[in-house]
Scaffold this motif. Structure first.
Motif, PDB file in Angstrom:
ATOM      1  N   ALA A   1       0.815  -1.221   0.000  1.00 51.74           N
ATOM      2  CA  ALA A   1       0.000   0.000   0.000  1.00 51.74           C
ATOM      3  C   ALA A   1       0.843   1.264   0.000  1.00 51.74           C
ATOM      4  CB  ALA A   1      -0.919  -0.011   1.221  1.00 51.74           C
ATOM      5  N   LYS A   2       1.928   1.261   0.767  1.00 46.38           N
ATOM      6  CA  LYS A   2       2.715   2.492   0.856  1.00 46.38           C
ATOM      7  C   LYS A   2       3.431   2.767  -0.467  1.00 46.38           C
ATOM      8  CE  LYS A   2       5.852   5.019   3.821  1.00 46.38           C
ATOM      9  NZ  LYS A   2       6.608   5.047   5.081  1.00 46.38           N
ATOM     10  N   GLN A   3       4.038   1.728  -1.017  1.00 50.46           N
ATOM     11  CA  GLN A   3       4.712   1.934  -2.302  1.00 50.46           C
ATOM     12  C   GLN A   3       3.701   2.353  -3.368  1.00 50.46           C
ATOM     13  OE1 GLN A   3       6.265  -1.029  -5.502  1.00 50.46           O
ATOM     14  NE2 GLN A   3       7.848  -0.962  -3.915  1.00 50.46           N
ATOM     15  N   ASP A   4       2.549   1.701  -3.369  1.00 50.80           N
ATOM     16  CA  ASP A   4       1.512   2.054  -4.348  1.00 50.80           C
ATOM     17  C   ASP A   4       1.103   3.517  -4.210  1.00 50.80           C
ATOM     18  OD1 ASP A   4       1.568  -0.563  -5.178  1.00 50.80           O
ATOM     19  OD2 ASP A   4      -0.321  -1.131  -4.207  1.00 50.80           O
ATOM     20  N   ALA A   5       0.977   3.949  -2.970  1.00 47.26           N
ATOM     21  CA  ALA A   5       0.564   5.339  -2.740  1.00 47.26           C
ATOM     22  C   ALA A   5       1.640   6.313  -3.184  1.00 47.26           C
ATOM     23  CB  ALA A   5       0.238   5.543  -1.262  1.00 47.26           C
ATOM     24  N   ALA A   6       2.901   5.977  -2.906  1.00 49.84           N
ATOM     25  CA  ALA A   6       3.996   6.853  -3.333  1.00 49.84           C
ATOM     26  C   ALA A   6       4.055   6.916  -4.857  1.00 49.84           C
ATOM     27  CB  ALA A   6       5.322   6.352  -2.765  1.00 49.84           C
ATOM     28  N   PHE A   7       3.867   5.756  -5.451  1.00 49.04           N
ATOM     29  CA  PHE A   7       3.890   5.695  -6.916  1.00 49.04           C
ATOM     30  C   PHE A   7       2.772   6.559  -7.495  1.00 49.04           C
ATOM     31  CE2 PHE A   7       2.457   3.744 -10.884  1.00 49.04           C
ATOM     32  CZ  PHE A   7       3.646   3.641 -11.601  1.00 49.04           C
ATOM     33  N   ALA A   8       1.570   6.357  -6.988  1.00 50.84           N
ATOM     34  CA  ALA A   8       0.422   7.110  -7.507  1.00 50.84           C
ATOM     35  C   ALA A   8       0.593   8.604  -7.257  1.00 50.84           C
ATOM     36  CB  ALA A   8      -0.860   6.601  -6.861  1.00 50.84           C
ATOM     37  N   MET A   9       1.124   8.936  -6.098  1.00 56.17           N
ATOM     38  CA  MET A   9       1.293  10.355  -5.769  1.00 56.17           C
ATOM     39  C   MET A   9       2.280  11.013  -6.728  1.00 56.17           C
ATOM     40  SD  MET A   9       2.516  11.987  -2.162  1.00 56.17           S
ATOM     41  CE  MET A   9       4.256  11.810  -2.467  1.00 56.17           C
ATOM     42  N   VAL A  10       3.423  10.387  -6.925  1.00 57.72           N
ATOM     43  CA  VAL A  10       4.434  10.974  -7.815  1.00 57.72           C
ATOM     44  C   VAL A  10       3.904  11.013  -9.249  1.00 57.72           C
ATOM     45  CG1 VAL A  10       6.760  10.655  -8.762  1.00 57.72           C
ATOM     46  CG2 VAL A  10       6.354  10.340  -6.309  1.00 57.72           C
ATOM     47  N   ARG A  11       3.235   9.941  -9.640  1.00 57.34           N
ATOM     48  CA  ARG A  11       2.648   9.911 -10.987  1.00 57.34           C
ATOM     49  C   ARG A  11       1.679  11.072 -11.175  1.00 57.34           C
ATOM     50  NH1 ARG A  11      -1.341   5.293 -11.208  1.00 57.34           N
ATOM     51  NH2 ARG A  11      -2.501   6.895 -10.084  1.00 57.34           N
ATOM     52  N   ASP A  12       0.794  11.269 -10.220  1.00 57.94           N
ATOM     53  CA  ASP A  12      -0.228  12.305 -10.364  1.00 57.94           C
ATOM     54  C   ASP A  12       0.379  13.704 -10.301  1.00 57.94           C
ATOM     55  OD1 ASP A  12      -1.947  10.211 -10.545  1.00 57.94           O
ATOM     56  OD2 ASP A  12      -2.823  10.445  -8.532  1.00 57.94           O
ATOM     57  N   LEU A  13       1.370  13.854  -9.436  1.00 62.56           N
ATOM     58  CA  LEU A  13       2.031  15.165  -9.358  1.00 62.56           C
ATOM     59  C   LEU A  13       2.679  15.502 -10.698  1.00 62.56           C
ATOM     60  CD1 LEU A  13       3.710  14.897  -5.817  1.00 62.56           C
ATOM     61  CD2 LEU A  13       1.908  16.534  -6.480  1.00 62.56           C
ATOM     62  N   ARG A  14       3.385  14.541 -11.245  1.00 65.71           N
ATOM     63  CA  ARG A  14       4.066  14.802 -12.519  1.00 65.71           C
ATOM     64  C   ARG A  14       3.061  15.037 -13.643  1.00 65.71           C
ATOM     65  NH1 ARG A  14       9.415  13.810 -13.344  1.00 65.71           N
ATOM     66  NH2 ARG A  14       9.057  12.808 -15.354  1.00 65.71           N
ATOM     67  N   ALA A  15       1.982  14.266 -13.606  1.00 61.41           N
ATOM     68  CA  ALA A  15       0.951  14.446 -14.633  1.00 61.41           C
ATOM     69  C   ALA A  15       0.353  15.851 -14.558  1.00 61.41           C
ATOM     70  CB  ALA A  15      -0.140  13.390 -14.469  1.00 61.41           C
ATOM     71  N   ALA A  16       0.352  16.401 -13.349  1.00 62.95           N
ATOM     72  CA  ALA A  16      -0.199  17.752 -13.167  1.00 62.95           C
ATOM     73  C   ALA A  16       0.866  18.820 -13.394  1.00 62.95           C
ATOM     74  CB  ALA A  16      -0.787  17.880 -11.762  1.00 62.95           C
ATOM     75  N   GLY A  17       2.042  18.399 -13.824  1.00 57.21           N
ATOM     76  CA  GLY A  17       3.091  19.375 -14.132  1.00 57.21           C
ATOM     77  C   GLY A  17       3.884  19.838 -12.922  1.00 57.21           C
ATOM     78  N   VAL A  18       3.738  19.167 -11.807  1.00 60.26           N
ATOM     79  CA  VAL A  18       4.501  19.534 -10.599  1.00 60.26           C
ATOM     80  C   VAL A  18       5.937  19.008 -10.751  1.00 60.26           C
ATOM     81  CG1 VAL A  18       4.642  19.256  -8.094  1.00 60.26           C
ATOM     82  CG2 VAL A  18       2.395  19.471  -9.213  1.00 60.26           C
TER      83      VAL A  18
END
Ligand code: XIL
Length: 587
Positions: free
Chosen positions: A227-244
């Motif tokens: 769960a933690k790795q999945d959350a980190a992955f999703a968080m970084v993915r979404d941040l980058r997708a949003a141009g962060v």
């Protein structure tokens, strides 16, 4: 990523100062060649007098360590070791709020300035650690500031600090440990004030303050799938997708050798994790590696060996994965660690002497494929009612070691009281009482009546070991059937299980060099025999050993067993054991 390493032999020439260049050290991508030939008699000298930072390559450019200001500026040994071995530093506390921010309006940059200047003087880059973390905060930064107050404090802090070191701090751990083990956001002062957007706002602010700095999300326990790795992955993915601007993921890797021994983490798992984050387009760094020894049982040299393997495996995983660009340890000397006293988690001891872990790190950085640290499929340790030291690691370490030839049947490896060095299997209990025996063995199911075994053994010249090379048949377990070897005075002897008999066969067993010992045990025939050859010459024949092998055997083993005198250092190494239906011969 820059230039690919030009040539293995050149690299090793530069690095393995001890073994000399242009000599017999044959280096190839096959690590056996390097480890087998050049470093035969002293297996822990890969690092030698070289600098760890010289093991950096285009595969793993960053070889870093966390640094604290007091010893860096006042202990010359600490400063020298740091400058010698590392090409990057992470201030361990100097850039945290609690140091930088005594009050809402004050900044104390003294420690950080000193460390950044020192790094520059040593040709080291700096990893800034860390801008937003719920720990090491000053008391004044709390909920009473209100949402706007917390937000302003955070953004002003990031802007001021990152701008100050603009161009001088290569990467920043912008947000540290924002996730729980369940994958939710940690409930900290920033989240309470700003909601999850504190994370994106922090990255945006850091990027504005220094557009050249690489910005990281850094966390622990994300090396494990879940769960933690999945959350980190999703968080970084979404941040980058949003141009962060998130450029890196830092895997802290405060790792436990017991987890490696038990297979909770493996090199493959670490590689898969690195590759997974890498698929997002970020660089991956191992940012806070340490491997505490206090939770691992066993003699010190065994634990140090496990630690060496762990460091090796981590560095090897980073080397093998293109996304991974650095290995940083959290400290470097056991003199200064955030972990409990006695945990000895770092590559240098408290006197700044390189430990086996430093050598393991060098091995991995060099791209040498590490042995897996654990093999859970074969962990059986039997006999002597618990007197033997037994650990999963040992079995694993022996996997692939030795060979069973021409005997047919199913092959399994078992190991007790032994572990593997770079090349050899070692059976050693430095301070154990004489009642402790260690052995390594190969096992073959299905047997003929005559079993040969061969081992290449190295017995140090100083050794007072009681060494036996044996073959045995299974029903006689828990003890071996018959063995031929040397006694504590070096005489060649024959030992018979279940009888008081210890018979002197002949000459003194050679010590201080590798010896090829061949043992033939003829079983199940009336008047069985045991016969020993050392380096091809027969040194003993013993008749009438058959009473030992009454009936029902089905598994034949061969190995070495040793019993060091109480409290004495002892070491026997074997690099091969062959069990064979015909005479194996010594090359
Ligand atoms: C630790 C430091 O080593 C200690 O000196 C300090 O008191 C607390 O923090 N994860 C991190 C690091 O990201 O900042 C922590 O460092 C160790 C765990």
């Amino acid at each position: 990523m820059g230039v690919v390493m030009r040539s293995w032999s050149l690299l090793v020439c530069v690095l393995v100062v001890l073994s000399g260049c242009g000599s017999e050290v044959e280096v190839s991508e096959d690590n056996e060649a390097l480890l087998g030939e050049g470093l035969d008699s002293d297996v822990e000298t890969l690092l030698g007098s070289s600098r760890l930072r010289d093991f950096a390559s285009s595969n793993v450019p960053v070889v870093g360590a966390a640094v604290i200001v007091a010893p860096a500026t006042s202990n010359p040994q600490y400063a020298a070791a740091l400058a010698t071995h590392y090409n990057e530093v992470s201030p361990e506390v100097a850039l945290k709020w609690e140091v930088l921010r005594p009050s809402p309006v004050e900044y104390r940059f003294g420690d950080a300035d000193a460390l950044v200047s020192l790094a520059e003087a040593s040709g080291q880059s700096v990893r800034g650690h860390t801008l937003v973390w719920e720990v090491n905060l000053p008391a004044w930064l709390n909920d009473t500031l209100g949402p706007t107050g917390v937000r302003d404090a955070m953004l002003t802090h990031i802007d001021t600090v990152v701008r100050r070191y603009s161009g001088r701090i290569a990467h920043w751990d912008v947000v540290n440990e924002a996730l729980t083990s369940g994958g939710t956001y940690r409930n900290n002062v920033f989240l309470r004030a700003m909601g999850p957007s504190y994370i994106s706002q922090a990255f945006v602010a850091a990027h504005a303050a220094d557009p050249t700095a690489k910005l990281a999300y850094n966390d622990f326990a994300i090396e494990f799938p879940g769960a933690k790795q999945d959350a980190a992955f999703a968080m970084v993915r979404d941040l980058r997708a949003a141009g962060v601007p998130v450029h890196e993921v830092g895997i802290q890797l405060h790792t436990r050798p017991t987890d490696w021994v038990n297979g909770v983490i493996t090199t493959q798992m670490l590689r898969d994790t690195i590759r997974r984050f890498g698929s997002l387009g970020v660089e991956v760094y191992i940012t806070e590696l340490d491997a505490r020894l206090d939770q691992l049982s066993g003699p010190d040299n065994f634990r140090l060996e496990v630690q060496r393997q762990v460091y090796w495996n981590v560095a090897a995983a980073c080397y093998a994965e293109p996304a991974c660009n650095g290995v940083t340890t959290w400290g470097f000397t056991d003199l200064h660690t955030w972990l409990p006293a006695g945990s000895k988690p770092l590559p240098f001891d408290s006197s700044f002497v390189a430990k086996p872990a430093a050598d393991g790190l060098a091995s991995g950085l060099l791209g040498l494929a590490a042995q897996p640290v654990t093999r859970t499929s074969d962990t059986s340790c039997f006999g002597l009612s618990g007197a033997l030291f037994c650990d999963a690691l040992e079995s694993d370490s022996l996997y692939g070691w030795g060979q069973v030839r021409q005997a047919g049947g199913q092959v399994a490896s078992l190991a007790t009281g032994a572990y593997r060095g770079l090349r050899a299997v070692r059976a050693t209990t430095p301070t154990a009482p004489a009642t402790r025996r260690g052995y390594v063995e190969k096992r073959v199911n299905g047997t003929g009546t005559t079993i040969w075994s061969r081992a290449r053994l190295f017995v140090p010249s100083t050794s007072a070991n009681d060494l036996t090379m044996f073959t045995m048949d299974e029903p006689l377990a828990p003890y071996f059937g018959v063995g031929v070897g040397m006694d504590a005075t070096g005489r060649v002897i024959l030992r018979v299980a279940g009888t008081p008999a210890t018979r002197v066969l002949g000459p003194t067993f050679p010590r201080g060099r590798w010896v090829c010992a061949e043992l033939r045990i003829q079983v199940a025939d009336v008047g069985g025999q045991a016969e020993l050859f050392l380096d091809g010459s027969r040194v003993g024949l013993l008749q009438n050993v058959d009473t030992l092998f009454a009936s029902g055997y089905g598994t034949v083993k061969a190995g070495i067993i040793y019993a060091p005198p109480a409290g004495t250092p002892a070491e026997v190494r074997a690099d091969e054991i062959v069990v064979s239906a015909t005479r194996p011969g010594c090359q």
